[in-house]
Design a protein around this motif. Structure first.
Motif, mmCIF file in Angstrom:
data_model
loop_
_atom_site.group_PDB
_atom_site.id
_atom_site.type_symbol
_atom_site.label_atom_id
_atom_site.label_comp_id
_atom_site.label_asym_id
_atom_site.label_seq_id
_atom_site.Cartn_x
_atom_site.Cartn_y
_atom_site.Cartn_z
ATOM 1 N N TYR A 24 0.826 -1.177 0.175
ATOM 2 C CA TYR A 24 -0.520 -0.213 -0.240
ATOM 3 C C TYR A 24 0.778 1.063 -0.348
ATOM 4 N N TYR A 25 1.624 0.734 0.407
ATOM 5 C CA TYR A 25 3.118 2.181 0.664
ATOM 6 C C TYR A 25 3.456 2.607 -0.957
ATOM 7 N N ILE A 26 3.083 2.256 -2.090
ATOM 8 C CA ILE A 26 3.969 2.013 -3.457
ATOM 9 C C ILE A 26 2.639 3.581 -3.918
ATOM 10 N N GLY A 60 7.315 -3.443 -3.761
ATOM 11 C CA GLY A 60 7.429 -3.035 -2.525
ATOM 12 C C GLY A 60 9.509 -2.993 -2.369
ATOM 13 N N VAL A 61 9.564 -3.124 -0.481
ATOM 14 C CA VAL A 61 10.752 -2.895 -0.208
ATOM 15 C C VAL A 61 11.450 -4.938 -0.533
ATOM 16 N N HIS A 62 12.274 -4.642 -0.487
ATOM 17 C CA HIS A 62 13.374 -5.814 -0.579
ATOM 18 C C HIS A 62 13.317 -7.178 0.594
ATOM 19 N N GLY A 96 15.510 -0.686 -0.013
ATOM 20 C CA GLY A 96 15.297 -1.493 0.738
ATOM 21 C C GLY A 96 14.441 -0.623 2.008
ATOM 22 N N CYS A 97 14.449 -1.390 3.340
ATOM 23 C CA CYS A 97 13.815 -0.788 4.436
ATOM 24 C C CYS A 97 15.539 -0.369 5.606
ATOM 25 N N PRO A 98 15.311 0.479 6.122
ATOM 26 C CA PRO A 98 16.435 1.301 6.404
ATOM 27 C C PRO A 98 16.116 0.443 8.593
ATOM 28 N N MET A 99 14.877 0.364 8.453
ATOM 29 C CA MET A 99 14.966 -0.569 9.537
ATOM 30 C C MET A 99 15.372 -1.974 10.064
ATOM 31 N N ALA A 100 15.101 -2.722 8.517
ATOM 32 C CA ALA A 100 15.563 -4.225 8.534
ATOM 33 C C ALA A 100 17.154 -3.120 8.467
ATOM 34 N N VAL A 131 8.505 -8.846 10.392
ATOM 35 C CA VAL A 131 8.743 -9.272 9.058
ATOM 36 C C VAL A 131 10.135 -7.991 8.129
ATOM 37 N N ASN A 132 9.892 -6.931 8.742
ATOM 38 C CA ASN A 132 10.618 -5.976 7.831
ATOM 39 C C ASN A 132 12.236 -6.441 8.545
ATOM 40 N N SER A 133 12.721 -7.111 7.802
ATOM 41 C CA SER A 133 13.730 -8.408 8.799
ATOM 42 C C SER A 133 14.943 -8.956 7.570
ATOM 43 N N PHE A 216 14.310 1.345 14.881
ATOM 44 C CA PHE A 216 12.676 1.853 14.437
ATOM 45 C C PHE A 216 12.783 1.919 13.209
ATOM 46 N N CYS A 217 11.203 2.334 11.979
ATOM 47 C CA CYS A 217 11.795 3.103 11.650
ATOM 48 C C CYS A 217 11.702 4.351 11.483
ATOM 49 N N ARG A 218 12.071 4.907 9.799
ATOM 50 C CA ARG A 218 12.191 6.408 10.015
ATOM 51 C C ARG A 218 10.864 7.738 10.132
ATOM 52 N N VAL A 219 9.837 6.878 8.600
ATOM 53 C CA VAL A 219 9.099 7.177 8.674
ATOM 54 C C VAL A 219 8.078 7.504 9.919
ATOM 55 N N HIS A 220 8.110 6.537 10.426
ATOM 56 C CA HIS A 220 7.063 6.330 11.247
ATOM 57 C C HIS A 220 7.489 7.294 12.861
ATOM 58 N N PRO A 244 1.798 1.216 14.359
ATOM 59 C CA PRO A 244 2.230 0.778 16.115
ATOM 60 C C PRO A 244 3.773 0.879 15.142
ATOM 61 N N GLU A 245 4.353 1.191 14.057
ATOM 62 C CA GLU A 245 5.378 1.467 13.947
ATOM 63 C C GLU A 245 5.811 2.901 13.999
ATOM 64 N N CYS A 246 4.793 3.583 15.921
ATOM 65 C CA CYS A 246 4.677 4.862 15.727
ATOM 66 C C CYS A 246 4.481 4.923 16.999
ATOM 67 N N ASN A 305 6.837 10.329 3.464
ATOM 68 C CA ASN A 305 6.708 9.444 2.193
ATOM 69 C C ASN A 305 7.817 8.502 2.761
ATOM 70 N N CYS A 306 7.967 7.205 2.598
ATOM 71 C CA CYS A 306 9.219 5.979 2.130
ATOM 72 C C CYS A 306 9.486 6.141 0.999
ATOM 73 N N VAL A 307 10.934 6.834 1.458
ATOM 74 C CA VAL A 307 11.645 6.814 -0.038
ATOM 75 C C VAL A 307 11.976 5.720 -0.872
ATOM 76 N N ASN A 308 12.232 4.738 0.146
ATOM 77 C CA ASN A 308 12.067 3.726 0.041
ATOM 78 C C ASN A 308 11.151 2.626 -0.933
ATOM 79 N N MET A 309 9.645 3.017 -0.918
ATOM 80 C CA MET A 309 9.124 2.335 -1.644
ATOM 81 C C MET A 309 8.823 3.265 -2.778
ATOM 82 N N GLU A 310 8.921 4.194 -2.972
ATOM 83 C CA GLU A 310 9.182 5.328 -4.179
ATOM 84 C C GLU A 310 9.682 5.052 -5.109
HETATM 85 FE FE1 SF4 Z 1 11.159 0.041 6.012
HETATM 86 FE FE2 SF4 Z 1 9.551 2.048 7.684
HETATM 87 FE FE3 SF4 Z 1 9.463 2.546 4.539
HETATM 88 FE FE4 SF4 Z 1 7.981 0.275 6.024
HETATM 89 S S1 SF4 Z 1 7.732 3.208 5.669
HETATM 90 S S2 SF4 Z 1 9.289 0.251 4.202
HETATM 91 S S3 SF4 Z 1 9.601 -0.005 7.342
HETATM 92 S S4 SF4 Z 1 11.580 2.508 6.177
#
Ligand code: SF4
Ligand code: 13P
Length: 354
Positions: A24-26, A60-62, A96-100, A131-133, A216-220, A244-246, A305-310
């Motif tokens: 949903y974030y793309i 999505g992400v990696h 990618g996902c910085p949190m992962a 799962v974000n790992s 943590f997720c940089r976005v949330h 809940p990543e907030c 915005n999540c630059v990775n999803m973008e």
């Molecule tokens: Fe990772 Fe946060 Fe982007 Fe989800 S929203 S992919 S947790 S950086």
């Protein structure tokens, strides 16, 4: 580059053999080109259960593509297909996902070793990873009797883990871990933060039911309690709903929190005229505003915005579909079986729970 018209023709030609999944974030123009959309749990289940597709294109992400590869290419499934693997492709490998990335296998192995100086880890501690790992962290969990969770099933998974052993090492998102544990009635005194930079626990391990990795997720993370307070003052009739990543301080001010599917369902099931402040990634909130113009929807924070999803741009998707159709696929995410096998154990533990 192929046009959208040519893309549709390729899609029709391959039908169900090419499965295009989207989180949903793309961005909107990319999600409009996907066959199925979902949150992390739903997408993992789609990859695990689809029996018709011959290839998965994962917008999505990696870590999501890795999960799809691990589940879609379980040895018994590959054998049933006569040895054929389902290639899982990502439009852009930079997604990618910085949190992962905040929990490497080396850091987690080191943590486990240090924990073993105080605790009987194999007997007392179940590693649980969001799962974000990376697949390697999931493999670590599989090797140590652990399990994977998503934001949709974190509570059920933690209950499963704590019914087996007295403690959990929760990786890598401290916020999802803390928010879930608090909902289960676990007190802050029974949670200890693992400082991965310092390589030590910030508190009494013997008292800990939940050891929280400090990712943590940089976005949330950008969504602060002050913002929540300000939006509640500005829109007193609006319901604050958050992912809940907030942080716990933000979740504490919300009317409800849950996965992306949960947030969408709350809006979907509301009445025209209802108002919401939503704390999650901005492409999803923007889309809800467009889909539900008769609801009043506000972002909790700006520019989140999540630059990775973008990285899942329409061009990246079209380019990959063109290449796949021409028999020259690229950006294939294939997890080596020595990592995939134990990671699959942890993922299958999760799928059995919820
Ligand atoms: Fe990772 Fe946060 Fe982007 Fe989800 S929203 S992919 S947790 S950086
Ligand atoms: P869900 O869609 O599972 O809620 O996950 C959100 C997320 O951050 C994915 O990276």
């Amino acid at each position: 580059m192929i046009s959208l018209g040519q893309f549709q023709k390729i899609r029709e030609k391959w039908g169900e053999k090419l499965l295009i999944l989207g989180h949903y974030y793309i961005p909107d123009e990319t999600i409009a080109c996907t066959d199925r959309q979902g949150d992390s749990l739903a997408l993992a289940k789609m990859a695990a259960s689809d029996e018709k597709c011959e290839a998965i294109l994962f917008c999505g992400v990696h870590f999501m593509a890795e999960t799809a590869d691990i589940l879609a290419n379980a040895p018994q499934k590959v054998a049933a297909r006569g040895g054929k693997r389902i290639p899982v492709m990502l439009p852009n490998l930079l997604a990618g996902c910085p949190m992962a990335n905040m929990a490497s296998r080396g850091e987690v192995e080191k943590c486990w070793k240090i924990l073993a100086e105080t605790l009987d880890v194999e007997k007392e501690v179940t590693p649980v990873t969001y799962v974000n790992s990376s697949a390697s962290i999931k493999a670590f969990c599989g090797l140590h009797g652990g399990i994977v969770c998503t934001s949709s099933n974190a509570r059920e998974v933690l209950e499963w883990a704590l019914a087996r052993k007295k403690r959990v090492l929760f990786l890598p998102d401290q916020h999802l871990g803390r928010n879930t544990a608090l909902k289960m009635g676990i007190s802050p005194d029974e949670m200890v933060l693992w400082d991965r930079q310092a390589g030590k626990a910030l508190g009494n391990l013997e008292q800990a039911k939940v050891i929280l990795w400090n990712g943590f997720c940089r976005v949330h993370h950008q969504m602060t309690p002050a913002m929540a307070q300000q939006m509640k003052t500005q829109y007193p009739d609006a319901k604050l709903i958050v992912h809940p990543e907030c942080s716990q301080a933000v979740v504490a001010q919300s009317a409800a929190d849950g996965s992306t599917s949960f947030l969408i369902n709350v809006v979907q099931n509301s009445q025209p005229g209802e108002a919401f402040v939503i704390g999650t990634e901005s492409h999803l909130v923007d889309r809800l505003q467009k889909q539900y113009p008769d609801r009043e929807i506000h972002h909790l924070a700006e520019k989140h915005n999540c630059v990775n999803m973008e990285q899942n741009t329409l061009d990246a998707l079209l380019g990959l579909v063109e290449a796949w159709d021409a028999g020259k696929p690229y950006n294939i995410v294939a997890v080596p079986e020595e990592i995939a096998a134990p990671a699959r154990v942890a993922l299958e533990n999760m799928l059995r729970v919820k």
